[in-house]
Design a protein around this motif. Structure first.
Motif, PDB file in Angstrom:
ATOM      1  N   ILE A 175       0.785  -1.251   0.062  1.00  0.00           N
ATOM      2  CA  ILE A 175      -0.107  -0.035   0.112  1.00  0.00           C
ATOM      3  C   ILE A 175       0.710   1.333  -0.043  1.00  0.00           C
ATOM      4  O   ILE A 175       0.411   2.324  -0.499  1.00  0.00           O
ATOM      5  CB  ILE A 175      -1.037   0.177   1.326  1.00  0.00           C
ATOM      6  CG1 ILE A 175      -2.261   1.014   1.201  1.00  0.00           C
ATOM      7  CG2 ILE A 175      -0.192   0.050   2.617  1.00  0.00           C
ATOM      8  CD1 ILE A 175      -2.948   0.747  -0.028  1.00  0.00           C
ATOM      9  N   ASN A 176       2.183   1.052   0.523  1.00  0.00           N
ATOM     10  CA  ASN A 176       2.967   2.259   0.426  1.00  0.00           C
ATOM     11  C   ASN A 176       3.320   2.842  -1.016  1.00  0.00           C
ATOM     12  O   ASN A 176       3.510   3.748  -1.136  1.00  0.00           O
ATOM     13  CB  ASN A 176       4.241   1.917   1.012  1.00  0.00           C
ATOM     14  CG  ASN A 176       4.219   1.837   2.763  1.00  0.00           C
ATOM     15  OD1 ASN A 176       3.475   2.684   3.470  1.00  0.00           O
ATOM     16  ND2 ASN A 176       4.508   0.872   3.145  1.00  0.00           N
ATOM     17  N   ALA A 177       3.288   1.945  -1.942  1.00  0.00           N
ATOM     18  CA  ALA A 177       3.489   2.325  -3.399  1.00  0.00           C
ATOM     19  C   ALA A 177       2.397   3.257  -3.741  1.00  0.00           C
ATOM     20  O   ALA A 177       2.586   3.917  -4.790  1.00  0.00           O
ATOM     21  CB  ALA A 177       3.432   1.075  -4.221  1.00  0.00           C
ATOM     22  N   PHE A 178       1.441   3.503  -3.088  1.00  0.00           N
ATOM     23  CA  PHE A 178       0.144   4.139  -3.622  1.00  0.00           C
ATOM     24  C   PHE A 178      -0.055   5.539  -2.819  1.00  0.00           C
ATOM     25  O   PHE A 178      -0.772   6.206  -2.883  1.00  0.00           O
ATOM     26  CB  PHE A 178      -0.939   3.706  -3.687  1.00  0.00           C
ATOM     27  CG  PHE A 178      -1.128   2.380  -4.638  1.00  0.00           C
ATOM     28  CD1 PHE A 178      -1.363   2.850  -6.076  1.00  0.00           C
ATOM     29  CD2 PHE A 178      -0.449   0.954  -4.270  1.00  0.00           C
ATOM     30  CE1 PHE A 178      -1.416   1.681  -6.795  1.00  0.00           C
ATOM     31  CE2 PHE A 178      -0.534   0.141  -5.077  1.00  0.00           C
ATOM     32  CZ  PHE A 178      -1.059   0.454  -6.408  1.00  0.00           C
ATOM     33  N   ARG A 179       1.242   5.810  -1.770  1.00  0.00           N
ATOM     34  CA  ARG A 179       0.863   6.832  -0.825  1.00  0.00           C
ATOM     35  C   ARG A 179       1.021   8.436  -1.812  1.00  0.00           C
ATOM     36  O   ARG A 179       1.681   8.528  -2.701  1.00  0.00           O
ATOM     37  CB  ARG A 179       2.165   6.779  -0.087  1.00  0.00           C
ATOM     38  CG  ARG A 179       2.216   8.136   1.054  1.00  0.00           C
ATOM     39  CD  ARG A 179       3.456   8.120   1.940  1.00  0.00           C
ATOM     40  NE  ARG A 179       3.433   6.835   2.704  1.00  0.00           N
ATOM     41  CZ  ARG A 179       4.449   6.730   3.658  1.00  0.00           C
ATOM     42  NH1 ARG A 179       5.409   7.568   3.740  1.00  0.00           N
ATOM     43  NH2 ARG A 179       4.404   5.464   4.318  1.00  0.00           N
ATOM     44  N   PHE A 192      -4.740  12.810  -7.019  1.00  0.00           N
ATOM     45  CA  PHE A 192      -4.988  12.573  -8.524  1.00  0.00           C
ATOM     46  C   PHE A 192      -6.552  11.989  -8.585  1.00  0.00           C
ATOM     47  O   PHE A 192      -6.953  11.338  -8.472  1.00  0.00           O
ATOM     48  CB  PHE A 192      -3.929  11.889  -9.203  1.00  0.00           C
ATOM     49  CG  PHE A 192      -2.540  12.540  -9.000  1.00  0.00           C
ATOM     50  CD1 PHE A 192      -1.980  13.234  -9.824  1.00  0.00           C
ATOM     51  CD2 PHE A 192      -1.699  12.012  -7.984  1.00  0.00           C
ATOM     52  CE1 PHE A 192      -0.861  13.887  -9.656  1.00  0.00           C
ATOM     53  CE2 PHE A 192      -0.548  12.639  -7.738  1.00  0.00           C
ATOM     54  CZ  PHE A 192      -0.053  13.370  -8.530  1.00  0.00           C
ATOM     55  N   SER A 193      -7.084  12.834  -9.723  1.00  0.00           N
ATOM     56  CA  SER A 193      -8.310  12.366  -9.956  1.00  0.00           C
ATOM     57  C   SER A 193      -8.432  11.191 -11.223  1.00  0.00           C
ATOM     58  O   SER A 193      -9.297  10.461 -11.504  1.00  0.00           O
ATOM     59  CB  SER A 193      -9.313  13.532 -10.481  1.00  0.00           C
ATOM     60  OG  SER A 193      -8.754  14.188 -11.775  1.00  0.00           O
ATOM     61  N   VAL A 211      -8.038   3.365  -3.559  1.00  0.00           N
ATOM     62  CA  VAL A 211      -7.361   2.256  -3.337  1.00  0.00           C
ATOM     63  C   VAL A 211      -7.170   1.699  -1.992  1.00  0.00           C
ATOM     64  O   VAL A 211      -7.611   2.538  -1.153  1.00  0.00           O
ATOM     65  CB  VAL A 211      -5.699   2.698  -3.542  1.00  0.00           C
ATOM     66  CG1 VAL A 211      -5.061   3.668  -2.571  1.00  0.00           C
ATOM     67  CG2 VAL A 211      -4.695   1.537  -3.509  1.00  0.00           C
ATOM     68  N   GLU A 212      -7.368   0.425  -1.754  1.00  0.00           N
ATOM     69  CA  GLU A 212      -7.600  -0.201  -0.452  1.00  0.00           C
ATOM     70  C   GLU A 212      -6.876  -1.352  -0.409  1.00  0.00           C
ATOM     71  O   GLU A 212      -6.383  -2.105  -1.242  1.00  0.00           O
ATOM     72  CB  GLU A 212      -9.164  -0.620  -0.418  1.00  0.00           C
ATOM     73  CG  GLU A 212      -9.729  -1.383  -1.188  1.00  0.00           C
ATOM     74  CD  GLU A 212     -11.022  -1.740  -1.149  1.00  0.00           C
ATOM     75  OE1 GLU A 212     -11.621  -1.449   0.144  1.00  0.00           O
ATOM     76  OE2 GLU A 212     -11.647  -2.328  -2.062  1.00  0.00           O
ATOM     77  N   GLN A 213      -6.636  -1.806   0.857  1.00  0.00           N
ATOM     78  CA  GLN A 213      -6.101  -3.143   1.288  1.00  0.00           C
ATOM     79  C   GLN A 213      -6.745  -3.796   1.693  1.00  0.00           C
ATOM     80  O   GLN A 213      -7.902  -3.527   3.007  1.00  0.00           O
ATOM     81  CB  GLN A 213      -4.848  -2.863   2.217  1.00  0.00           C
ATOM     82  CG  GLN A 213      -3.998  -4.075   2.365  1.00  0.00           C
ATOM     83  CD  GLN A 213      -2.733  -3.868   2.989  1.00  0.00           C
ATOM     84  OE1 GLN A 213      -2.254  -2.790   3.129  1.00  0.00           O
ATOM     85  NE2 GLN A 213      -1.600  -5.079   3.116  1.00  0.00           N
ATOM     86  N   LYS A 263       0.502   5.402 -13.867  1.00  0.00           N
ATOM     87  CA  LYS A 263       0.935   6.673 -13.464  1.00  0.00           C
ATOM     88  C   LYS A 263      -0.196   7.788 -13.271  1.00  0.00           C
ATOM     89  O   LYS A 263      -1.157   7.388 -13.923  1.00  0.00           O
ATOM     90  CB  LYS A 263       1.757   6.992 -14.836  1.00  0.00           C
ATOM     91  CG  LYS A 263       3.038   5.994 -15.020  1.00  0.00           C
ATOM     92  CD  LYS A 263       3.646   6.415 -16.362  1.00  0.00           C
ATOM     93  CE  LYS A 263       4.803   5.466 -16.766  1.00  0.00           C
ATOM     94  NZ  LYS A 263       5.771   5.680 -15.790  1.00  0.00           N
ATOM     95  N   PRO A 264       0.064   8.877 -12.440  1.00  0.00           N
ATOM     96  CA  PRO A 264      -0.861   9.785 -12.214  1.00  0.00           C
ATOM     97  C   PRO A 264      -0.990  10.614 -13.572  1.00  0.00           C
ATOM     98  O   PRO A 264       0.147  10.827 -14.367  1.00  0.00           O
ATOM     99  CB  PRO A 264      -0.212  10.715 -11.183  1.00  0.00           C
ATOM    100  CG  PRO A 264       1.153  10.294 -11.257  1.00  0.00           C
ATOM    101  CD  PRO A 264       1.262   9.096 -11.797  1.00  0.00           C
ATOM    102  N   TYR A 265      -2.204  11.030 -13.924  1.00  0.00           N
ATOM    103  CA  TYR A 265      -2.467  12.078 -15.098  1.00  0.00           C
ATOM    104  C   TYR A 265      -2.304  13.378 -14.597  1.00  0.00           C
ATOM    105  O   TYR A 265      -2.915  13.756 -13.413  1.00  0.00           O
ATOM    106  CB  TYR A 265      -3.823  11.684 -15.373  1.00  0.00           C
ATOM    107  CG  TYR A 265      -4.490  12.748 -16.352  1.00  0.00           C
ATOM    108  CD1 TYR A 265      -4.311  12.223 -17.856  1.00  0.00           C
ATOM    109  CD2 TYR A 265      -5.030  13.985 -16.123  1.00  0.00           C
ATOM    110  CE1 TYR A 265      -4.916  13.012 -18.869  1.00  0.00           C
ATOM    111  CE2 TYR A 265      -5.459  14.634 -17.149  1.00  0.00           C
ATOM    112  CZ  TYR A 265      -5.546  14.438 -18.533  1.00  0.00           C
ATOM    113  OH  TYR A 265      -5.798  15.401 -19.647  1.00  0.00           O
TER     114      TYR A 265
END
Length: 231
Positions: free
Chosen positions: A42-46, A51-52, A107-109, A133-135
């Motif tokens: 989950i840290n990879a999505f901190r 971002f929308s 995002v959820e765990q 990747k974020p837009y």
């Protein structure tokens, strides 16, 4: 070059037929990316909640590798005119890679699983995701960009339901409250093959969405849903 998928996406589209031809056209089409064990951190999505929208880099896994040609027939041009593969978004590409911009929901765990929820997908169920990747609007959105043969949004069609289809929807609406909207949004773009001309207007089609086979036809410029059968 070996690229391992970072995850696989679950979508309502169980076959290639009727998948939206571009991302974002069907906002009711939800997807869940289940991250592979090696990347389920989950840290990879901190910070991703800032971002929308997200870019998804993926593989056209149902397209045979090595089967590509320099010229393709874009459906937008009626399936007759040929353009260079690199001037189109054809699925038949040398690398079998694609990219789509989708809406980021959350995002959820769950236990050991990390799940990324997105919407507006144009991907087949089970598609391997190669990167996320974020837009970023100030660089990814170019207001004056020229879009060639795809410079306007595709035509949409009204969608109507037969009495049989309405009754079938009513029986499953508690478990599948999103089904009617998904069917309407998907079929509004008339996914029938471009080479089917007006003399084929009453041809019957079936498309697999979620756990159902949706039966429909085009009649007098209207998509008519005639049946919704559980698979």
């Amino acid at each position: 070059m070996n690229i391992d998928p970072i995850g696989y996406i679950q979508t309502p589209y169980k076959e290639k037929f009727a998948i939206p031809r571009q991302p974002g056209l069907v906002s009711s089409a939800k997807g869940i990316i289940k991250m592979s064990a090696a990347y389920a951190d989950i840290n990879a999505f901190r910070g991703i909640e800032q971002f929308s929208h997200l870019w998804l880099i993926f593989q056209f896994h149902q397209v045979e590798q090595g089967k590509w040609t320099p010229l393709v027939r874009p459906p937008r041009l009626g399936g007759n005119d040929k353009l260079g593969v690199f001037a189109t978004r054809s699925t038949h590409r040398p690398s079998n890679m694609g990219m789509s911009v989708v809406s980021f929901d959350k995002v959820e765990q769950k236990g050991k699983d990390v799940l990324v929820h997105v919407s507006g997908v144009d991907l087949m169920d089970g598609t391997p995701i190669l990167d996320i990747k974020p837009y970023i609007a100030y660089v990814d959105s170019i207001p004056n960009a020229q879009s060639g043969f795809a410079d306007t949004a595709p035509t949409t069609y009204p969608v109507k339901y037969s009495e049989t289809a309405i009754n079938q929807l009513g029986k499953v609406e508690n478990k599948y409250p999103e089904l009617e909207q998904l069917i309407t949004d998907t079929l509004a773009f008339n996914p029938s093959p471009a080479y089917h001309n007006k003399q084929d207007e009453n041809r019957v089609y079936g498309v697999k969405l979620l756990d159902f086979n949706v039966i429909w036809r085009l009649h007098n410029g209207t998509v008519v849903v005639t049946g919704i059968e559980r698979i």
